[in-house]
Design an enzyme around this catalytic site. Sequence first.
Site, PDB file in Angstrom:
ATOM      1  N   GLY A  21      95.379 121.227  43.858  1.00 40.09           N
ATOM      2  CA  GLY A  21      94.408 122.276  43.572  1.00 40.09           C
ATOM      3  C   GLY A  21      92.978 121.957  43.924  1.00 40.09           C
ATOM      4  N   HIS A 135      76.105 114.700  48.798  1.00 42.52           N
ATOM      5  CA  HIS A 135      75.729 114.841  47.378  1.00 42.52           C
ATOM      6  C   HIS A 135      75.706 113.514  46.616  1.00 42.52           C
ATOM      7  CE1 HIS A 135      75.762 119.139  47.663  1.00 42.52           C
ATOM      8  NE2 HIS A 135      77.055 119.219  47.905  1.00 42.52           N
ATOM      9  N   HIS A 172      75.637 124.025  50.838  1.00 45.13           N
ATOM     10  CA  HIS A 172      75.068 123.387  49.646  1.00 45.13           C
ATOM     11  C   HIS A 172      73.863 122.532  50.029  1.00 45.13           C
ATOM     12  CE1 HIS A 172      79.352 124.147  48.636  1.00 45.13           C
ATOM     13  NE2 HIS A 172      78.819 124.552  47.502  1.00 45.13           N
TER      14      HIS A 172
END
Length: 428
Positions: A21, A135, A172
């Site tokens: 997932g 990130h 992002h």
Amino acid sequence: MAKTVAYFYDPDVGNFHYGAGHPMKPHRLALTHSLVLHYGLYKKMIVFKPYQASQHDMCRFHSEDYIDFLQRVSPTNMQGFTKSLNAFNVGDDCPVFPGLFEFCSRYTGASLQGATQLNNKICDIAINWAGGLHHAKKFEASGFCYVNDIVIGILELLKYHPRVLYIDIDIHHGDGVQEAFYLTDRVMTVSFHKYGNYFFPGTGDMYEVGAESGRYYCLNVPLRDGIDDQSYKHLFQPVISQVVDFYQPTCIVLQCGADSLGCDRLGCFNLSIRGHGECVEYVKSFNIPLLVLGGGGYTVRNVARCWTYETSLLVEEAISEELPYSEYFEYFAPDFTLHPDVSTRIENQNSRQYLDQIRQTIFENLKMLNHAPSVQIHDVPADLLTYDRTDEADAEERGPEENYSRPEAPNEFYDGDHDNDKESDVEI
């Protein structure tokens, strides 16, 4: 004049699996490489099986405690690391999965080797689609990123280059890279991203401009939902043109996150693969040494198309609209084309007035720059890497199955109704 392009690909990097997932699929790298191979683009590049970064390499940016934790933690022993998991932000978005440290070592080593080759003038352009994990912070993981290969690559470039320009076209904000170089004029960071409505990571406002020596050497372009090719180009080209003119970088690092495409599982922009590629082609046109990295991108088939197309632009080789047959051909149904329609019904909320206002603010900030800041002469430490070129002449002779193996996880591509997407409870 054609550029020398170095291409870094680790045949195992696509076999890591973040978990059932999870939207980040390293398998997209195997799909990308398969298309690069079957289009014959590898013939136009020097192909390397990359170096694997050591703990020492990673600690050029990250804390020793954090890297030591990444090396030691595993799915079987993580119960004993509860305190560290919390401290280092490892858990939901950034899960512990089998081979985690090895995965980080492989994608980081390729970016580091790309930087070293640019420093040594072995190539004009270095490509690592496995990199671009923007990130990750000094002390913690964030947003699917564990080790910030970009920062480590830039630190290597700074041994030889007085000024490095970092450009980020992921949807992002490139927060980890911005934070690392916020106080210096040696690196200028420019990020184009969705901003507002609590969109991850929540930073990247226009008024974040850097501090101390780095004041005005940080540039953010906050965008709204639904931006299309024309609106993006209207901002991207004049901004980058001015930045290059003012800053005069001696090297550029370009993060090509493909989650800014339309139809991305976690994105809300409306760029086409051609529009995304136009940004790459524009940056290449300055003829400045260039490190090209991947990044986000969560609709796997379109990520592979996008990065393959951008590889073709970087090697200046026109490729057909029809995809070549490969072992992953069924992934590209129903059209089996390089440029499917990825536009969505998301309305473009970036009015001409809004874009012009951003442009004006950015240009005013650029006027504050000290033109092309200089650096004192210093001794250059020895390169950390010695490496062998992979002689890829036999790539055609090898069967496709020898070049890459399918991931073991049967749900790597899509997990059905339980898959996380932008409506899910995992904050992206």
